[in-house]
Design a protein around this motif. Structure first.
Motif, PDB file in Angstrom:
ATOM      1  N   PRO A 143       0.975  -1.214  -0.099  1.00 21.58           N
ATOM      2  CA  PRO A 143       0.045   0.179  -0.089  1.00 21.58           C
ATOM      3  C   PRO A 143       0.879   1.150  -0.085  1.00 21.58           C
ATOM      4  O   PRO A 143       2.048   1.153   0.544  1.00 21.58           O
ATOM      5  CB  PRO A 143      -0.763  -0.112   1.365  1.00 21.58           C
ATOM      6  CG  PRO A 143       0.256  -0.901   2.216  1.00 21.58           C
ATOM      7  CD  PRO A 143       0.844  -2.026   1.280  1.00 21.58           C
ATOM      8  N   THR A 144       0.266   2.298  -0.462  1.00 23.21           N
ATOM      9  CA  THR A 144       1.322   3.561  -0.579  1.00 23.21           C
ATOM     10  C   THR A 144       1.173   4.334   0.966  1.00 23.21           C
ATOM     11  O   THR A 144       0.276   4.111   1.871  1.00 23.21           O
ATOM     12  CB  THR A 144       0.316   4.695  -1.397  1.00 23.21           C
ATOM     13  OG1 THR A 144       0.230   3.972  -2.747  1.00 23.21           O
ATOM     14  CG2 THR A 144       1.169   5.817  -1.461  1.00 23.21           C
ATOM     15  N   SER A 145       2.491   4.502   1.326  1.00 26.76           N
ATOM     16  CA  SER A 145       2.632   5.160   2.673  1.00 26.76           C
ATOM     17  C   SER A 145       2.781   6.702   2.533  1.00 26.76           C
ATOM     18  O   SER A 145       3.223   7.058   1.371  1.00 26.76           O
ATOM     19  CB  SER A 145       3.868   4.668   3.365  1.00 26.76           C
ATOM     20  OG  SER A 145       4.188   5.320   4.442  1.00 26.76           O
ATOM     21  N   THR A 146       2.490   7.382   3.601  1.00 30.29           N
ATOM     22  CA  THR A 146       2.700   8.802   3.462  1.00 30.29           C
ATOM     23  C   THR A 146       4.376   9.115   4.068  1.00 30.29           C
ATOM     24  O   THR A 146       4.962   8.080   4.616  1.00 30.29           O
ATOM     25  CB  THR A 146       1.843   9.537   4.218  1.00 30.29           C
ATOM     26  OG1 THR A 146       1.979   9.390   5.557  1.00 30.29           O
ATOM     27  CG2 THR A 146       0.426   9.432   3.818  1.00 30.29           C
ATOM     28  N   ALA A 147       4.818  10.111   3.745  1.00 31.85           N
ATOM     29  CA  ALA A 147       6.304  10.464   4.230  1.00 31.85           C
ATOM     30  C   ALA A 147       6.224  10.400   5.806  1.00 31.85           C
ATOM     31  O   ALA A 147       7.058   9.999   6.502  1.00 31.85           O
ATOM     32  CB  ALA A 147       6.593  11.649   3.702  1.00 31.85           C
ATOM     33  N   ARG A 148       5.409  10.783   6.620  1.00 30.40           N
ATOM     34  CA  ARG A 148       5.200  11.016   7.970  1.00 30.40           C
ATOM     35  C   ARG A 148       5.054   9.510   8.587  1.00 30.40           C
ATOM     36  O   ARG A 148       5.482   9.267   9.499  1.00 30.40           O
ATOM     37  CB  ARG A 148       3.849  11.915   8.461  1.00 30.40           C
ATOM     38  CG  ARG A 148       4.027  12.012  10.043  1.00 30.40           C
ATOM     39  CD  ARG A 148       2.890  12.863  10.369  1.00 30.40           C
ATOM     40  NE  ARG A 148       2.919  14.205   9.876  1.00 30.40           N
ATOM     41  CZ  ARG A 148       2.184  15.330   9.843  1.00 30.40           C
ATOM     42  NH1 ARG A 148       1.111  15.040  10.319  1.00 30.40           N
ATOM     43  NH2 ARG A 148       2.596  16.465   9.566  1.00 30.40           N
ATOM     44  N   ALA A 149       4.175   8.785   7.787  1.00 26.43           N
ATOM     45  CA  ALA A 149       3.702   7.284   8.670  1.00 26.43           C
ATOM     46  C   ALA A 149       4.650   6.298   8.105  1.00 26.43           C
ATOM     47  O   ALA A 149       4.317   5.301   8.383  1.00 26.43           O
ATOM     48  CB  ALA A 149       2.437   7.081   8.000  1.00 26.43           C
ATOM     49  N   ALA A 150       5.830   6.736   7.021  1.00 22.32           N
ATOM     50  CA  ALA A 150       6.772   5.374   6.531  1.00 22.32           C
ATOM     51  C   ALA A 150       7.441   4.639   7.725  1.00 22.32           C
ATOM     52  O   ALA A 150       8.127   5.345   8.517  1.00 22.32           O
ATOM     53  CB  ALA A 150       7.584   6.120   5.539  1.00 22.32           C
ATOM     54  N   ALA A 151       6.880   3.345   7.717  1.00 17.99           N
ATOM     55  CA  ALA A 151       7.631   2.408   8.747  1.00 17.99           C
ATOM     56  C   ALA A 151       8.759   1.971   8.229  1.00 17.99           C
ATOM     57  O   ALA A 151       8.903   1.746   7.055  1.00 17.99           O
ATOM     58  CB  ALA A 151       6.600   1.677   9.532  1.00 17.99           C
ATOM     59  N   THR A 152       9.678   1.405   9.142  1.00 22.56           N
ATOM     60  CA  THR A 152      10.935   0.317   8.676  1.00 22.56           C
ATOM     61  C   THR A 152      10.474  -0.753   7.812  1.00 22.56           C
ATOM     62  O   THR A 152       9.713  -1.342   8.136  1.00 22.56           O
ATOM     63  CB  THR A 152      11.645   0.196   9.783  1.00 22.56           C
ATOM     64  OG1 THR A 152      12.023   1.237  10.511  1.00 22.56           O
ATOM     65  CG2 THR A 152      12.990  -0.655   9.565  1.00 22.56           C
ATOM     66  N   GLY A 153      11.062  -0.873   6.712  1.00 20.43           N
ATOM     67  CA  GLY A 153      10.731  -2.118   5.823  1.00 20.43           C
ATOM     68  C   GLY A 153      10.531  -1.611   4.456  1.00 20.43           C
ATOM     69  O   GLY A 153      10.587  -0.511   4.028  1.00 20.43           O
ATOM     70  N   GLU A 154       9.844  -2.460   3.716  1.00 21.49           N
ATOM     71  CA  GLU A 154       9.609  -2.082   2.413  1.00 21.49           C
ATOM     72  C   GLU A 154       8.593  -1.134   2.177  1.00 21.49           C
ATOM     73  O   GLU A 154       7.463  -1.308   3.044  1.00 21.49           O
ATOM     74  CB  GLU A 154       9.221  -3.442   1.478  1.00 21.49           C
ATOM     75  CG  GLU A 154      10.159  -4.439   1.129  1.00 21.49           C
ATOM     76  CD  GLU A 154       9.726  -5.485   0.499  1.00 21.49           C
ATOM     77  OE1 GLU A 154       8.590  -5.843   0.369  1.00 21.49           O
ATOM     78  OE2 GLU A 154      10.906  -6.340   0.143  1.00 21.49           O
ATOM     79  N   VAL A 155       8.563  -0.192   1.435  1.00 23.09           N
ATOM     80  CA  VAL A 155       7.728   1.018   1.085  1.00 23.09           C
ATOM     81  C   VAL A 155       7.415   1.134  -0.178  1.00 23.09           C
ATOM     82  O   VAL A 155       8.228   1.036  -1.052  1.00 23.09           O
ATOM     83  CB  VAL A 155       8.056   2.127   2.164  1.00 23.09           C
ATOM     84  CG1 VAL A 155       9.380   2.785   1.448  1.00 23.09           C
ATOM     85  CG2 VAL A 155       7.057   3.016   2.362  1.00 23.09           C
ATOM     86  N   GLU A 156       6.372   1.956  -0.389  1.00 22.21           N
ATOM     87  CA  GLU A 156       5.661   2.582  -1.640  1.00 22.21           C
ATOM     88  C   GLU A 156       5.615   4.153  -1.403  1.00 22.21           C
ATOM     89  O   GLU A 156       4.752   4.149  -0.455  1.00 22.21           O
ATOM     90  CB  GLU A 156       4.580   1.993  -2.406  1.00 22.21           C
ATOM     91  CG  GLU A 156       3.992   2.513  -3.441  1.00 22.21           C
ATOM     92  CD  GLU A 156       2.828   1.827  -3.953  1.00 22.21           C
ATOM     93  OE1 GLU A 156       2.916   0.748  -4.422  1.00 22.21           O
ATOM     94  OE2 GLU A 156       1.850   2.166  -3.557  1.00 22.21           O
ATOM     95  N   LEU A 157       6.120   4.996  -1.980  1.00 19.41           N
ATOM     96  CA  LEU A 157       5.797   6.356  -1.550  1.00 19.41           C
ATOM     97  C   LEU A 157       5.841   7.031  -2.917  1.00 19.41           C
ATOM     98  O   LEU A 157       6.108   6.835  -4.168  1.00 19.41           O
ATOM     99  CB  LEU A 157       7.311   6.980  -1.015  1.00 19.41           C
ATOM    100  CG  LEU A 157       7.613   6.364   0.361  1.00 19.41           C
ATOM    101  CD1 LEU A 157       9.124   6.687   0.394  1.00 19.41           C
ATOM    102  CD2 LEU A 157       6.804   6.832   1.375  1.00 19.41           C
ATOM    103  N   LYS A 158       4.833   8.310  -2.669  1.00 19.78           N
ATOM    104  CA  LYS A 158       4.649   9.063  -4.036  1.00 19.78           C
ATOM    105  C   LYS A 158       4.770  10.501  -3.459  1.00 19.78           C
ATOM    106  O   LYS A 158       4.077  10.891  -2.099  1.00 19.78           O
ATOM    107  CB  LYS A 158       3.073   8.707  -4.376  1.00 19.78           C
ATOM    108  CG  LYS A 158       2.877   7.400  -4.955  1.00 19.78           C
ATOM    109  CD  LYS A 158       1.339   7.089  -5.239  1.00 19.78           C
ATOM    110  CE  LYS A 158       1.104   5.559  -5.866  1.00 19.78           C
ATOM    111  NZ  LYS A 158      -0.112   5.544  -6.127  1.00 19.78           N
TER     112      LYS A 158
END
Length: 223
Positions: A22-37
């Motif tokens: 799922p897309t994460s926000t910059a503020r809520a990005a947690a450690t591990g694999e991530v999708e950002l926009k």
């Protein structure tokens, strides 16, 4: 064959990761694999070599059209890139992006075409020298000929919308997006990126077929 299969496998992995996360926000990005926009932001831009454009990343290539057998190919004469780490900004804040091991998939920003011409030089005394090759910039290239060149810049400029697949790590108490496995940065949308990676299945099939054919002829050598 092996190279095609490997490239196809990488693209399939990227596609699967894009679909699963799922897309994460910059503020809520947690450690591990991530999708950002978000959009690229920086206070320390680099400058592109062809257009002197401030950017966080550039790739510059100079290509020449050459003949190889019955086909023509663009042979690279120059291919270099430079980058600085930057921030990805969305509506919740910013997260630092370390580009070190990233695979930027950036569409061409500027393309400059050059036609090859031969020029005759005549000294005042009337002596004719051998023709000299020059490359003349043109605005509209209606078909390329052997020997023509083009210069291409791929840029990530401040404010450009980006889609990122990577890993978030905690660094000195702050979240940082970087490479620890697949790390893709592209100016395509999520949907465009996934569609582009659908060709991974084709690469795997073609690569597998080429390996089978090569093995078949190798076995015939010993029969």
């Amino acid at each position: 064959g092996g190279f095609l299969a490997y490239q196809g496998y990488k693209q399939l992995c990227n596609e699967q990761q894009s679909q699963d996360l799922p897309t994460s926000t910059a503020r809520a990005a947690a450690t591990g694999e991530v999708e950002l926009k978000g959009t690229a932001q920086t206070t320390q831009p680099v400058t592109s070599p062809q257009t002197n454009t401030p950017c966080v990343y550039y790739r510059y290539t100079q290509l020449e059209l050459r003949s190889k057998g019955k086909r023509t190919v663009w042979e690279p004469l120059v291919d270099k890139d430079t980058f600085n780490d930057f921030f990805l900004e969305d509506e919740t804040g910013m997260i630092r992006v370390e580009l070190g091991t990233a695979e930027p998939h950036i569409q061409a920003t500027h393309i400059f075409a050059e036609k090859r011409k031969r020029v005759l030089i005549i000294f005042p005394v009337g002596k004719l020298l051998p023709p000299v090759e020059v490359f003349e910039p043109v605005n509209n290239m209606n078909g390329y000929s052997i020997g023509d060149r083009k210069r291409v810049e791929y840029l990530i400029t401040p404010g450009k919308q980006l889609y990122i697949l990577g890993t978030v790590q905690n660094k000195k108490g702050r979240a940082v997006a970087k490479g620890d496995g697949p790390f893709v940065i592209t100016d395509k949308t999520e949907e465009e990126f996934q569609q582009g990676n659908n060709k991974g299945r084709l690469f795997i099939a073609l690569g597998g077929l080429m390996i089978v054919i090569a093995l078949y002829f190798w076995v015939l050598m010993f029969l």
